[in-house]
Design a protein around this motif. Sequence first.
Motif, PDB file in Angstrom:
ATOM      1  N   TYR A   1       0.866  -1.181   0.000  1.00  0.00           N
ATOM      2  CA  TYR A   1       0.000   0.000   0.000  1.00  0.00           C
ATOM      3  C   TYR A   1       0.898   1.225   0.000  1.00  0.00           C
ATOM      4  N   PRO A   2       0.704   2.159  -0.922  1.00  0.00           N
ATOM      5  CA  PRO A   2       1.615   3.306  -1.007  1.00  0.00           C
ATOM      6  C   PRO A   2       1.425   4.317   0.113  1.00  0.00           C
ATOM      7  N   THR A   3       0.218   4.389   0.689  1.00  0.00           N
ATOM      8  CA  THR A   3      -0.061   5.380   1.730  1.00  0.00           C
ATOM      9  C   THR A   3      -0.869   4.744   2.852  1.00  0.00           C
ATOM     10  N   GLY A   4      -0.842   5.406   4.008  1.00  0.00           N
ATOM     11  CA  GLY A   4      -1.647   4.952   5.127  1.00  0.00           C
ATOM     12  C   GLY A   4      -3.132   5.040   4.851  1.00  0.00           C
ATOM     13  N   THR A   5      -3.539   6.005   4.031  1.00  0.00           N
ATOM     14  CA  THR A   5      -4.961   6.134   3.694  1.00  0.00           C
ATOM     15  C   THR A   5      -5.450   4.908   2.940  1.00  0.00           C
ATOM     16  N   GLU A   6      -4.667   4.444   1.985  1.00  0.00           N
ATOM     17  CA  GLU A   6      -5.081   3.256   1.235  1.00  0.00           C
ATOM     18  C   GLU A   6      -5.081   2.011   2.111  1.00  0.00           C
ATOM     19  N   LEU A   7      -4.129   1.922   3.032  1.00  0.00           N
ATOM     20  CA  LEU A   7      -4.127   0.805   3.972  1.00  0.00           C
ATOM     21  C   LEU A   7      -5.367   0.847   4.852  1.00  0.00           C
ATOM     22  N   HIS A   8      -5.714   2.026   5.351  1.00  0.00           N
ATOM     23  CA  HIS A   8      -6.911   2.163   6.179  1.00  0.00           C
ATOM     24  C   HIS A   8      -8.152   1.753   5.403  1.00  0.00           C
ATOM     25  N   ALA A   9      -8.247   2.178   4.152  1.00  0.00           N
ATOM     26  CA  ALA A   9      -9.407   1.823   3.330  1.00  0.00           C
ATOM     27  C   ALA A   9      -9.490   0.312   3.126  1.00  0.00           C
ATOM     28  N   ALA A  10      -8.341  -0.332   2.904  1.00  0.00           N
ATOM     29  CA  ALA A  10      -8.341  -1.785   2.712  1.00  0.00           C
ATOM     30  C   ALA A  10      -8.798  -2.505   3.973  1.00  0.00           C
ATOM     31  N   LEU A  11      -8.337  -2.045   5.133  1.00  0.00           N
ATOM     32  CA  LEU A  11      -8.739  -2.672   6.396  1.00  0.00           C
ATOM     33  C   LEU A  11     -10.231  -2.502   6.641  1.00  0.00           C
ATOM     34  N   MET A  12     -10.740  -1.304   6.424  1.00  0.00           N
ATOM     35  CA  MET A  12     -12.154  -1.065   6.676  1.00  0.00           C
ATOM     36  C   MET A  12     -13.042  -1.814   5.683  1.00  0.00           C
ATOM     37  N   ALA A  13     -12.599  -1.921   4.443  1.00  0.00           N
ATOM     38  CA  ALA A  13     -13.361  -2.692   3.461  1.00  0.00           C
ATOM     39  C   ALA A  13     -13.393  -4.163   3.837  1.00  0.00           C
ATOM     40  N   ALA A  14     -12.263  -4.685   4.322  1.00  0.00           N
ATOM     41  CA  ALA A  14     -12.214  -6.091   4.725  1.00  0.00           C
ATOM     42  C   ALA A  14     -13.181  -6.361   5.865  1.00  0.00           C
ATOM     43  N   VAL A  15     -13.233  -5.444   6.843  1.00  0.00           N
ATOM     44  CA  VAL A  15     -14.145  -5.624   7.983  1.00  0.00           C
ATOM     45  C   VAL A  15     -15.591  -5.487   7.539  1.00  0.00           C
ATOM     46  N   SER A  16     -15.875  -4.538   6.675  1.00  0.00           N
ATOM     47  CA  SER A  16     -17.251  -4.255   6.274  1.00  0.00           C
ATOM     48  C   SER A  16     -17.875  -5.371   5.451  1.00  0.00           C
ATOM     49  N   PHE A  17     -17.074  -5.988   4.585  1.00  0.00           N
ATOM     50  CA  PHE A  17     -17.630  -6.980   3.668  1.00  0.00           C
ATOM     51  C   PHE A  17     -17.371  -8.422   4.102  1.00  0.00           C
ATOM     52  N   GLY A  18     -16.659  -8.597   5.209  1.00  0.00           N
ATOM     53  CA  GLY A  18     -16.392  -9.949   5.685  1.00  0.00           C
ATOM     54  C   GLY A  18     -17.541 -10.475   6.525  1.00  0.00           C
ATOM     55  N   LYS A  19     -17.462 -11.762   6.851  1.00  0.00           N
ATOM     56  CA  LYS A  19     -18.468 -12.384   7.701  1.00  0.00           C
ATOM     57  C   LYS A  19     -18.308 -11.860   9.124  1.00  0.00           C
ATOM     58  N   SER A  20     -19.399 -11.393   9.707  1.00  0.00           N
ATOM     59  CA  SER A  20     -19.342 -10.756  11.020  1.00  0.00           C
ATOM     60  C   SER A  20     -18.781 -11.685  12.084  1.00  0.00           C
ATOM     61  N   ALA A  21     -19.201 -12.955  12.052  1.00  0.00           N
ATOM     62  CA  ALA A  21     -18.763 -13.894  13.091  1.00  0.00           C
ATOM     63  C   ALA A  21     -17.254 -14.062  13.091  1.00  0.00           C
ATOM     64  N   ALA A  22     -16.644 -14.070  11.905  1.00  0.00           N
ATOM     65  CA  ALA A  22     -15.191 -14.244  11.826  1.00  0.00           C
ATOM     66  C   ALA A  22     -14.462 -13.044  12.411  1.00  0.00           C
ATOM     67  N   TRP A  23     -14.976 -11.848  12.188  1.00  0.00           N
ATOM     68  CA  TRP A  23     -14.317 -10.643  12.686  1.00  0.00           C
ATOM     69  C   TRP A  23     -14.572 -10.418  14.171  1.00  0.00           C
ATOM     70  N   GLU A  24     -15.655 -10.951  14.696  1.00  0.00           N
ATOM     71  CA  GLU A  24     -15.943 -10.811  16.127  1.00  0.00           C
ATOM     72  C   GLU A  24     -15.194 -11.842  16.964  1.00  0.00           C
ATOM     73  N   ALA A  25     -14.607 -12.851  16.330  1.00  0.00           N
ATOM     74  CA  ALA A  25     -13.867 -13.881  17.059  1.00  0.00           C
ATOM     75  C   ALA A  25     -12.582 -13.293  17.644  1.00  0.00           C
ATOM     76  N   SER A  26     -12.150 -13.823  18.771  1.00  0.00           N
ATOM     77  CA  SER A  26     -10.891 -13.391  19.374  1.00  0.00           C
ATOM     78  C   SER A  26      -9.714 -13.889  18.537  1.00  0.00           C
ATOM     79  N   LEU A  27      -8.565 -13.240  18.695  1.00  0.00           N
ATOM     80  CA  LEU A  27      -7.399 -13.588  17.896  1.00  0.00           C
ATOM     81  C   LEU A  27      -6.962 -15.031  18.123  1.00  0.00           C
TER      82      LEU A  27
END
Length: 638
Positions: free
Chosen positions: A282-308
Amino acid sequence: MPLHAENFQVYPEALGPGTEVGTWRVVERLGVGGFGAVYRVEDMARPGEFYALKLALRPGDERAEREVALLMIKAVHRNVVRLHACGRWPHPQTGYLYFVMDWVNGRPLDTWAEEVNPSFRELAQSAGKVALAFDALHRAGVLHRDLKPAHILIREPDGEPLLIDFGIGDYAGAATITEQTVPPGTLLLRSPESVRFHRANHGRPGARYEYQPTDDLYALGVSLYRAVTGHYPFPPHLPPDMLYLAIEGQTPPAPADFNRRTPRALSGVIMRLLAKKPQDRYPTGTELHAALMAAVSFGKSAAWEASLFEWDEEQGTELDPSTAHRRRIRRPEWPTYSGTPPAPRLVIAPALPFVRQPDRRDVVDLGQEPPVEVPPVQQRLHSPVLVVAVLLAGMVGLAAWGMRLLEGGAASDAKVPSSPSNVVTRSAPLREVAPVEALPEAAPATAPLMVEATAVAAAPLAALTKEDAPVMKESKPSASALKKVGMKAMGVAGACLNLACSGPQVRPTPPPEECPPGALEAMKELGIELGDTRVFVFDVIKGEPHVITVREGNTTVRLGQGWEGLRSGSLLYGKLYLSERVYGRFTWARTNQGRTYPVCIELLSSSRERGLERKPGSEADFARIWTTGRANPVNRFE
């Protein structure tokens, strides 16, 4: 009684509680680095208010002055620790520079991940805030240059991430302080391009690496990898030159491949941060932030709510009941095998008497207890192909029976002649003849975690059509009906054969790959000629050569015979690839004296075929192989 500096020799790295530095009273030491010591202090004018005070270890330290300038003017951000005061001590003009910052009541990123065990959503949100902080810093020309998990504090109780320790930070227009090839920092978190520059220019006067924002983002990727998996991408205990080679040329396993709780999207973001070429990150922190938020938004909720990680509960004892209900994470193993059990395999039928189970001594696993023997009724068949073969034989027999009835007829009272009983005996474990070459003591390869398969109900082989339904008649079956039954059986047998062909999928052969930088020159220096093979054995395997079980991943082999500069007993470090054969590519070597060199060596079988033969009992995700073979120097991995 207050402790005053004029009463004793000053040791800035070892101030005791109660020492007064300006208007601040030392409470405790928090840590000591290469350029400064950090203390928790109390404001004597406002008792009960606590701050962090960093004291330079040398008077007139330009690095400390730069950090003050960064925090006071350049690196002002809500996710960067705030500066409150600065001065010199014990003398206001010639003393050690100190500055006072917020004392962050929190944990470093990796400690927070293991002790709090947050959800993947919480981690992604914290990482996104750090990404935005870096975007603002980079746009202001500020580079951290020493990012690591310890320099990302997660504040309690709001979970806000804060960047700390800009001791070797830099900003646009700042004067050059050191003449080193690359900036001081932590080797584990250096980017591949900085490592490559260092290897190519070390000792060259005037050669200086130009640190980039993508270097900071690479270090953030390493920190997130550590938080998600409990491990760094490459083993920290490797000697520096081997660690350089790993960072520059080796791709670590994706986090989701061994901590299988990790959402694939998050694993992909981290792996892109770790790309070998900066233009692939990712060339910038903004693009990294967008990628992280997109991954959380479009992923399965149960997987993201699970503990590490999964929790391991500790049971209290009579001697120490305080340990009751204490929890700690279950850290996934790396890189030998996955700590998260793989998905259950489809098992069609129980094991037959003549199916030999793997010999316990053939399963190699570092630090793993031998598998527990299972009663015969609980054993599961490990070879779906063998099951299909048994079913295929039955179906063909049924078809042949139907055709015999069709051709010769069958009386209702006909008797089937009994065949002689087959006597089944358990044979001794299969052993192969060891090669004639002398072998040293040897070692285990990447060893798998052998997971007991879970049995499931087998579906009916085929549904009968209306025409196939049995009809209660006293007369013998008609020729047409018998023919249909025979053809149906043949069709089912064909379906079973197709199922066998689509069983465990064979992975593709690894693609061609160039040798690591400097490998051909190093091999020439060591007297290693292309095609001049030598016997190897997997490291730490003891005793007579035999069959072992390995998974794809990093491994080590020991030379049974050596070359002029790489003697018998030297180690080769590389990776195994599972395909129709087991391919090994080794990219660095370590001599018996501890010196390391880049190399380009592949594994051949004892008959000098590329790759090692997969022995019976192998499956798609692991293979059984012979412990020895030939190490073949090459100028390119084909």
